[in-house]
Design an enzyme around this catalytic site. Structure first.
Site, PDB file in Angstrom:
ATOM      1  N   ASP A   1       0.863  -1.181   0.000  1.00 43.23           N
ATOM      2  CA  ASP A   1       0.000   0.000   0.000  1.00 43.23           C
ATOM      3  C   ASP A   1       0.906   1.240   0.000  1.00 43.23           C
ATOM      4  O   ASP A   1       1.397   1.647  -1.043  1.00 43.23           O
ATOM      5  CB  ASP A   1      -0.923  -0.099   1.232  1.00 43.23           C
TER       6      ASP A   1
ATOM      7  N   PHE B   1     -10.068  -0.207   0.033  1.00 43.18           N
ATOM      8  CA  PHE B   1      -9.758  -1.288   0.962  1.00 43.18           C
ATOM      9  C   PHE B   1     -10.310  -2.615   0.451  1.00 43.18           C
ATOM     10  O   PHE B   1     -11.454  -2.701   0.032  1.00 43.18           O
ATOM     11  CB  PHE B   1     -10.344  -0.988   2.343  1.00 43.18           C
TER      12      PHE B   1
HETATM   13  P1  IMP Z   1       1.846  -0.558   3.762  1.00 42.05           P
HETATM   14  O1  IMP Z   1       1.076   0.748   3.752  1.00 42.05           O
HETATM   15  O2  IMP Z   1       2.360  -0.871   2.384  1.00 42.05           O
HETATM   16  O3  IMP Z   1       2.922  -0.536   4.785  1.00 42.05           O
HETATM   17  O4  IMP Z   1       0.814  -1.681   4.165  1.00 42.05           O
HETATM   18  C1  IMP Z   1       0.608  -1.953   5.533  1.00 42.05           C
HETATM   19  C2  IMP Z   1      -0.353  -3.074   5.776  1.00 42.05           C
HETATM   20  O5  IMP Z   1      -1.655  -2.539   5.740  1.00 42.05           O
HETATM   21  C3  IMP Z   1      -0.393  -4.223   4.800  1.00 42.05           C
HETATM   22  O6  IMP Z   1       0.588  -5.203   5.043  1.00 42.05           O
HETATM   23  C4  IMP Z   1      -1.768  -4.776   5.080  1.00 42.05           C
HETATM   24  O7  IMP Z   1      -1.737  -5.628   6.223  1.00 42.05           O
HETATM   25  C5  IMP Z   1      -2.544  -3.524   5.408  1.00 42.05           C
HETATM   26  N1  IMP Z   1      -3.345  -3.085   4.268  1.00 42.05           N
HETATM   27  C6  IMP Z   1      -3.132  -2.050   3.428  1.00 42.05           C
HETATM   28  N2  IMP Z   1      -4.115  -1.948   2.522  1.00 42.05           N
HETATM   29  C7  IMP Z   1      -4.978  -2.966   2.799  1.00 42.05           C
HETATM   30  C8  IMP Z   1      -6.220  -3.406   2.203  1.00 42.05           C
HETATM   31  O8  IMP Z   1      -6.752  -2.846   1.229  1.00 42.05           O
HETATM   32  N3  IMP Z   1      -6.786  -4.493   2.779  1.00 42.05           N
HETATM   33  C9  IMP Z   1      -6.276  -5.151   3.848  1.00 42.05           C
HETATM   34  N4  IMP Z   1      -5.132  -4.775   4.432  1.00 42.05           N
HETATM   35  C10 IMP Z   1      -4.495  -3.691   3.901  1.00 42.05           C
END
Ligand code: IMP
Ligand code: MG
Length: 181
Positions: free
Chosen positions: A108, A157
């Site tokens: 994300d 999401f």
């Molecule tokens: P980051 O922002 O790339 O560090 O993502 C952090 C964490 O947020 C990911 O490993 C997921 O566990 C969670 N996450 C981010 N977007 C989603 C989504 O759309 N669905 C479910 N979990 C999400």
């Protein structure tokens, strides 16, 4: 209607069918098989979210590889991505001079990936790449390349196929998107 499901206080609508995910698995596996045909990479599965994608992906790999799994100690429970990885629980393998491929369910903002990279790089691997089932390119804030991407998705999401909402929904075969009435 089974296209719309409820998890706790939210509704989700069916968005990516498992057949499309299977095609993405095959595509990513083919890329890895080509790029690592002369190496024995260490595959690091990040629990719990990447478990299902990873299980499918590794069965499509024809290269020699080692497989391990880590748990990231971080907290995130809702709809926004606010986690910060503090450590990699369970990484006992020596990764010095090894080629490493992280398997993720979603990238994300990229905060998780960046923190994980920093922690792994302390142990001087030869190189580290990532293979992620889904990628929110619009919200990705880092300059680090995200090498192997299954499916690019918009900034909404999602849940299912390993991804959770409040720890639920990982078992859904298809991916669902937040449904806003
Ligand atoms: P980051 O922002 O790339 O560090 O993502 C952090 C964490 O947020 C990911 O490993 C997921 O566990 C969670 N996450 C981010 N977007 C989603 C989504 O759309 N669905 C479910 N979990 C999400
Ligand atoms: Mg999560």
């Amino acid at each position: 209607m089974e296209n719309i499901i409820a998890i706790n206080d939210r509704k989700f609508v069916k968005y990516i069918l498992k057949d499309e995910i299977s095609a993405a698995v095959n595509k990513v596996a083919a890329e890895i098989n080509e790029d690592y045909k002369n190496d024995v990479p260490l595959i690091i599965i990040t629990l719990s979210g990447a478990l299902i994608f990873a299980a499918e992906l590794v069965q499509k790999l024809t290269i020699n590889c080692r497989i391990t799994a880590v748990k990231l100690s971080s907290y995130h429970g809702g709809l926004s991505s606010t986690s910060k990885v503090e450590s990699l629980i369970g990484l006992t393998e020596n990764i010095k001079d090894q080629r490493v491929i992280i398997i993720e369910d979603i990238v994300d903002t990229g905060n998780t990936y960046e923190h994980m990279l920093n922690l792994l790089n302390e142990q001087s691997p030869k190189d580290v790449q990532i293979a992620t089932m889904t990628f929110k390119r619009e919200t990705y804030k880092k300059n680090i390349p995200v090498k192997y991407v299954g499916i690019e998705i918009p900034n909404k999401f999602i849940v299912g196929h390993g991804l959770d909402y409040q720890d639920l929904g990982r078992n859904l075969p298809d991916i669902y998107q937040l449904y806003e009435e």
